[in-house]
Design an enzyme around this catalytic site. Structure first.
Site, short mmCIF file in Angstrom:
data_model
loop_
_atom_site.label_atom_id
_atom_site.label_comp_id
_atom_site.label_asym_id
_atom_site.label_seq_id
_atom_site.Cartn_x
_atom_site.Cartn_y
_atom_site.Cartn_z
N THR A 175 24.09 53.56 -31.97
CA THR A 175 23.30 52.81 -30.99
C THR A 175 21.99 52.42 -31.67
O THR A 175 21.17 53.28 -32.00
CB THR A 175 22.99 53.69 -29.75
OG1 THR A 175 24.21 54.21 -29.25
CG2 THR A 175 22.29 52.87 -28.68
N LYS B 281 25.55 48.88 -24.15
CA LYS B 281 25.37 50.33 -24.38
C LYS B 281 24.02 50.81 -23.82
O LYS B 281 23.93 51.89 -23.23
CB LYS B 281 25.48 50.61 -25.87
CG LYS B 281 25.03 51.99 -26.31
CD LYS B 281 25.92 53.11 -25.81
CE LYS B 281 25.41 54.46 -26.32
NZ LYS B 281 26.08 55.57 -25.66
#
Ligand code: NAD
Length: 309
Positions: A94, A169
């Site tokens: 991420t 995300k």
């Protein structure tokens, strides 16, 4: 298939393990020698740098803890960008949309495709192969990567635009950060009033207060006070900050996200970046002068339920 895998941490190790078990050949690298040795014992080969991996295989996967590490491994000295054989990078980290797009552009100059693939589902999902894989990048490349991605979980194609899977995300993790923080506040409030926290979690899960925090994180890591769910507070704060920065870059103000961000910044200061993110409850407990723990009468039941879920 021959795959290079860089970053054998909480998430990377179980994902790499699944790939090995599915019959793929792995060439691995991590800055922690012990993590590499563990995989060599399982049949993987070791490399000495990201570049060496990119010299030897066409497909490289990364699962890295910070924007700096993801950028350095992809485009820094001895990075993937200088490899002779690599054709595609699948980044499971991420890193936010901007960093993803920056790395994507640098790699594209060398003809290396980048598939953005941040994941959700935690260490348990990584072990079981039930992760949600949020994927963006060239559709043909994503199709080519399906046999590898399918081993890890369910693929959700978000779009071709670099970084769009990162936006997805960050939205997901904003909700995860919010529900864990809010459940912590709700349970602490109940405990302060004399309620049994194990019963509270049971009621949430039978009612409209149920979230992933009440179904999984509290029974597994907060009520038994093990605080070992497998995601570091520092990484959760990274994701919340990235989300707020992305919202700001679009001119959005998000009141709830900003309040949630403050709760997580306190958790970072009070419990440290390496604490498990379920420790977010601790500063909330301290402020209220109570401790959330399963009552003796309920603890065995709660532990049994957690083991079965
Ligand atoms: P982690 O810290 O457990 O693992 C990261 C690994 O990368 C470590 O083994 C570390 O030694 C290695 N590393 C660090 N810098 C490196 C470098 N320059 N070169 C090679 N190896 C390097 O982190 P994690 O929890 O596995 O998370 C990895 C990524 O997945 C993060 O971006 C995180 O936000 C994301 N993520 C984590 C979870 C989770 O539940 N843990 C869930 C979804 C997504």
């Amino acid at each position: 298939m021959e795959i290079g895998f860089i970053g054998l941490g909480n998430m990377g190790a179980p994902m790499a393990r699944r790939l090995l078990d599915a019959g793929h050949q792995l060439l691995v690298y991590d800055t922690r020698p012990a993590a590499v040795e563990e995989f060599v014992a399982l049949g993987a080969q070791a490399a000495n740098s990201p570049k060496e991996i990119a010299d030897r295989v066409e497909t490289v996967m990364t699962s890295l803890p910070s924007l700096a590490a993801a950028s350095a491994v992809a485009t820094g000295a001895d990075g993937i960008i200088d490899g002779h054989r690599v054709r595609r990078l699948i980044d499971l980290s991420t890193v936010g949309a901007q960093t993803a797009a920056d790395i994507d552009a640098r790699l594209a100059e060398r003809g290396i495709a980048r598939i953005d693939c941040p994941v959700s589902g935690g260490v348990g999902g990584a072990r079981r192969g039930t992760l949600a894989l949020m994927v963006s990048g060239p559709a043909a490349e994503v199709d080519g990567a399906r046999p590898v991605l399918d081993v890890l979980g369910t693929v959700f194609f978000i779009g071709e635009r670099p970084g769009s899977a990162q936006t997805m995300k960050l939205a997901n993790n904003l909700l995860a950060a919010t529900t864990l923080a809010a459940t912590s506040e709700a349970v602490v409030m109940g405990v302060k009033a004399g309620l049994d926290p194990a019963v509270m979690i049971e009621v949430f899960n039978a009612g409209s207060g149920a979230t992933h925090a009440s179904r999984d994180k509290f029974p597994r890591a907060v009520l038994p006070r093990t605080f070992d769910f497998g995601f570091a507070t520092g990484l959760m704060v990274k994701d919340v900050r990235l989300c707020l920065a992305e919202a700001a870059s679009m001119g959005l103000s998000m009141d709830i996200a900003e309040a949630v961000g403050r709760v997580w910044e306190v958790a970072l200061t009070e419990t440290g970046p390496d604490s498990d993110f379920t420790a977010v409850v601790k500063p909330i407990e301290a402020a209220a002068g109570v401790t959330v723990g399963a009552r003796a009468r309920d603890r065995d039941d709660a532990t049994t339920r957690a083991g079965q879920s």
